[in-house]
Design a protein around this motif. Structure first.
Motif, PDB file in Angstrom:
ATOM      1  N   ALA A  91       1.015  -1.219   0.064  1.00  0.00           N
ATOM      2  CA  ALA A  91      -0.041  -0.039  -0.059  1.00  0.00           C
ATOM      3  C   ALA A  91       1.024   1.210   0.000  1.00  0.00           C
ATOM      4  N   THR A  92       2.156   1.110   0.808  1.00  0.00           N
ATOM      5  CA  THR A  92       2.831   2.569   1.096  1.00  0.00           C
ATOM      6  C   THR A  92       3.477   2.653  -0.439  1.00  0.00           C
ATOM      7  N   ALA A  93       3.904   1.494  -1.050  1.00  0.00           N
ATOM      8  CA  ALA A  93       4.579   1.604  -2.336  1.00  0.00           C
ATOM      9  C   ALA A  93       3.746   2.305  -3.450  1.00  0.00           C
ATOM     10  N   ILE A  94       2.287   1.674  -3.293  1.00  0.00           N
ATOM     11  CA  ILE A  94       1.590   2.244  -4.646  1.00  0.00           C
ATOM     12  C   ILE A  94       1.499   3.874  -4.093  1.00  0.00           C
ATOM     13  N   LYS A  95       1.334   4.288  -2.899  1.00  0.00           N
ATOM     14  CA  LYS A  95       0.969   5.582  -2.704  1.00  0.00           C
ATOM     15  C   LYS A  95       2.369   6.490  -2.966  1.00  0.00           C
ATOM     16  N   VAL A  96       3.534   6.017  -2.628  1.00  0.00           N
ATOM     17  CA  VAL A  96       4.666   6.673  -2.905  1.00  0.00           C
ATOM     18  C   VAL A  96       4.910   6.904  -4.639  1.00  0.00           C
ATOM     19  N   MET A  97       4.526   5.661  -5.311  1.00  0.00           N
ATOM     20  CA  MET A  97       4.588   6.004  -6.646  1.00  0.00           C
ATOM     21  C   MET A  97       3.763   6.755  -7.232  1.00  0.00           C
ATOM     22  N   GLN A  98       2.376   6.646  -6.706  1.00  0.00           N
ATOM     23  CA  GLN A  98       1.425   7.926  -7.287  1.00  0.00           C
ATOM     24  C   GLN A  98       1.935   9.207  -6.977  1.00  0.00           C
ATOM     25  N   LEU A  99       2.407   9.477  -5.982  1.00  0.00           N
ATOM     26  CA  LEU A  99       2.905  10.728  -5.624  1.00  0.00           C
ATOM     27  C   LEU A  99       4.076  11.178  -6.184  1.00  0.00           C
ATOM     28  N   THR A 100       4.903  10.326  -6.767  1.00  0.00           N
ATOM     29  CA  THR A 100       6.078  10.784  -7.331  1.00  0.00           C
ATOM     30  C   THR A 100       5.754  10.324  -9.027  1.00  0.00           C
ATOM     31  N   LYS A 101       4.607  10.057  -9.378  1.00  0.00           N
ATOM     32  CA  LYS A 101       4.198  10.062 -11.024  1.00  0.00           C
ATOM     33  C   LYS A 101       5.058   8.952 -11.257  1.00  0.00           C
ATOM     34  N   THR A 102       5.237   7.624 -10.774  1.00  0.00           N
ATOM     35  CA  THR A 102       6.100   6.616 -11.181  1.00  0.00           C
ATOM     36  C   THR A 102       5.526   5.308 -11.113  1.00  0.00           C
ATOM     37  N   LEU A 103       4.050   5.401 -11.326  1.00  0.00           N
ATOM     38  CA  LEU A 103       3.326   4.006 -11.107  1.00  0.00           C
ATOM     39  C   LEU A 103       4.018   3.027 -12.027  1.00  0.00           C
ATOM     40  N   HIS A 104       4.198   1.909 -11.494  1.00  0.00           N
ATOM     41  CA  HIS A 104       4.757   0.645 -12.204  1.00  0.00           C
ATOM     42  C   HIS A 104       4.092  -0.344 -11.368  1.00  0.00           C
ATOM     43  N   PRO A 105       3.184  -1.061 -11.824  1.00  0.00           N
ATOM     44  CA  PRO A 105       2.521  -2.462 -10.909  1.00  0.00           C
ATOM     45  C   PRO A 105       3.612  -3.358 -10.474  1.00  0.00           C
ATOM     46  N   PRO A 106       4.438  -3.456 -11.129  1.00  0.00           N
ATOM     47  CA  PRO A 106       5.594  -4.600 -10.657  1.00  0.00           C
ATOM     48  C   PRO A 106       6.210  -3.958  -9.367  1.00  0.00           C
ATOM     49  N   GLY A 107       6.177  -2.650  -9.330  1.00  0.00           N
ATOM     50  CA  GLY A 107       6.854  -1.974  -8.063  1.00  0.00           C
ATOM     51  C   GLY A 107       5.965  -2.604  -6.706  1.00  0.00           C
ATOM     52  N   GLY A 108       5.074  -2.570  -6.863  1.00  0.00           N
ATOM     53  CA  GLY A 108       4.164  -3.095  -5.698  1.00  0.00           C
ATOM     54  C   GLY A 108       4.651  -4.586  -5.268  1.00  0.00           C
ATOM     55  N   ALA A 109       4.804  -5.360  -6.247  1.00  0.00           N
ATOM     56  CA  ALA A 109       5.203  -6.708  -6.280  1.00  0.00           C
ATOM     57  C   ALA A 109       6.630  -6.843  -5.785  1.00  0.00           C
ATOM     58  N   VAL A 110       7.294  -5.943  -5.925  1.00  0.00           N
ATOM     59  CA  VAL A 110       8.907  -5.620  -5.565  1.00  0.00           C
ATOM     60  C   VAL A 110       8.718  -5.416  -3.945  1.00  0.00           C
ATOM     61  N   ALA A 111       7.912  -4.517  -3.782  1.00  0.00           N
ATOM     62  CA  ALA A 111       7.627  -4.273  -2.100  1.00  0.00           C
ATOM     63  C   ALA A 111       7.269  -5.530  -1.261  1.00  0.00           C
ATOM     64  N   LEU A 112       6.263  -6.152  -1.926  1.00  0.00           N
ATOM     65  CA  LEU A 112       6.046  -7.370  -1.325  1.00  0.00           C
ATOM     66  C   LEU A 112       7.034  -8.489  -1.012  1.00  0.00           C
ATOM     67  N   VAL A 113       7.940  -8.618  -2.396  1.00  0.00           N
ATOM     68  CA  VAL A 113       8.940  -9.929  -2.132  1.00  0.00           C
ATOM     69  C   VAL A 113       9.887  -9.274  -1.436  1.00  0.00           C
ATOM     70  N   GLY A 114      10.237  -7.981  -1.187  1.00  0.00           N
ATOM     71  CA  GLY A 114      11.320  -7.472  -0.237  1.00  0.00           C
ATOM     72  C   GLY A 114      10.960  -7.768   1.419  1.00  0.00           C
ATOM     73  N   VAL A 115       9.511  -7.684   1.581  1.00  0.00           N
ATOM     74  CA  VAL A 115       9.276  -8.095   2.811  1.00  0.00           C
ATOM     75  C   VAL A 115       9.303  -9.430   3.103  1.00  0.00           C
ATOM     76  N   MET A 116       8.604 -10.423   2.112  1.00  0.00           N
ATOM     77  CA  MET A 116       8.731 -11.706   2.252  1.00  0.00           C
ATOM     78  C   MET A 116       9.927 -12.356   2.189  1.00  0.00           C
ATOM     79  N   SER A 117      10.903 -11.568   1.842  1.00  0.00           N
ATOM     80  CA  SER A 117      12.597 -12.348   1.683  1.00  0.00           C
ATOM     81  C   SER A 117      13.097 -11.512   2.818  1.00  0.00           C
ATOM     82  N   ARG A 118      12.622 -10.838   3.762  1.00  0.00           N
ATOM     83  CA  ARG A 118      13.233 -10.047   4.737  1.00  0.00           C
ATOM     84  C   ARG A 118      14.420  -9.385   4.159  1.00  0.00           C
ATOM     85  N   ALA A 119      14.544  -8.680   3.037  1.00  0.00           N
ATOM     86  CA  ALA A 119      15.615  -8.453   2.442  1.00  0.00           C
ATOM     87  C   ALA A 119      16.476  -7.263   3.060  1.00  0.00           C
TER      88      ALA A 119
END
Length: 156
Positions: A91-119
């Motif tokens: 949710a935060t990644a989506i909001k940040v991408m919207q605010l910066t006008k850099t919306l890229h749907p896979p960016g939300g998945a990157v955020a999810l993978v980062g947390v799942m992987s304890r990056a």
């Protein structure tokens, strides 16, 4: 909506996406983040099959994925990797991408993978940033090899 691609364009997209994802697969395995292949697979669909889309432009791909990775690292550092943190990161990644006008749907998945992987912080640069640059580069090369086609529509 993108215009349908010709047979030749489809072939170039096929070869370009194969090479791009193959490179990313080796990067993801060598960095021990194999799950990152999923968002990059989705990014490849956007970049190679819908290269005219605003969501497929270099700024969106590179910065959107980078921001998704950054958000995930901040969330993991602050809150760990519980399921609610996964939701918060996306949710935060989506909001940040919207605010910066850099919306890229896979960016939300990157955020999810980062947390799942304890990056770790290295995740941000390899595989996220390096992988995004590889995909954009492959898209640039293969789209511009075809007469009458150009990628990107805009860099910034």
């Amino acid at each position: 909506m993108s215009t349908p691609l010709s047979f030749k364009a489809n072939c170039f997209s096929y070869i370009g996406s194969f090479i791009g994802i193959a490179a990313l697969a080796y990067i993801s395995v060598s960095t021990h983040y194999p799950l990152i292949a999923a968002p990059f697979g989705a990014a490849a669909v956007l970049l190679f099959a819908a290269p005219d889309s605003p969501l497929a432009q270099p700024r969106n791909c590179i910065v959107g994925n980078f921001l998704g990775g950054l958000v995930s690292l901040i969330m993991v550092h602050l809150f760990g990797s519980e399921p609610w943190v996964m939701a918060l990161a996306v949710a935060t990644a989506i909001k940040v991408m919207q605010l910066t006008k850099t919306l890229h749907p896979p960016g939300g998945a990157v955020a999810l993978v980062g947390v799942m992987s304890r990056a770790e912080w290295s995740f941000l640069f390899t595989p996220v940033l390096a992988g995004s640059i590889v995909l954009v580069f492959c898209t640039f090369v293969f789209n511009n090899l075809m007469p009458g086609r150009t990628y990107p529509k805009h860099w910034l």
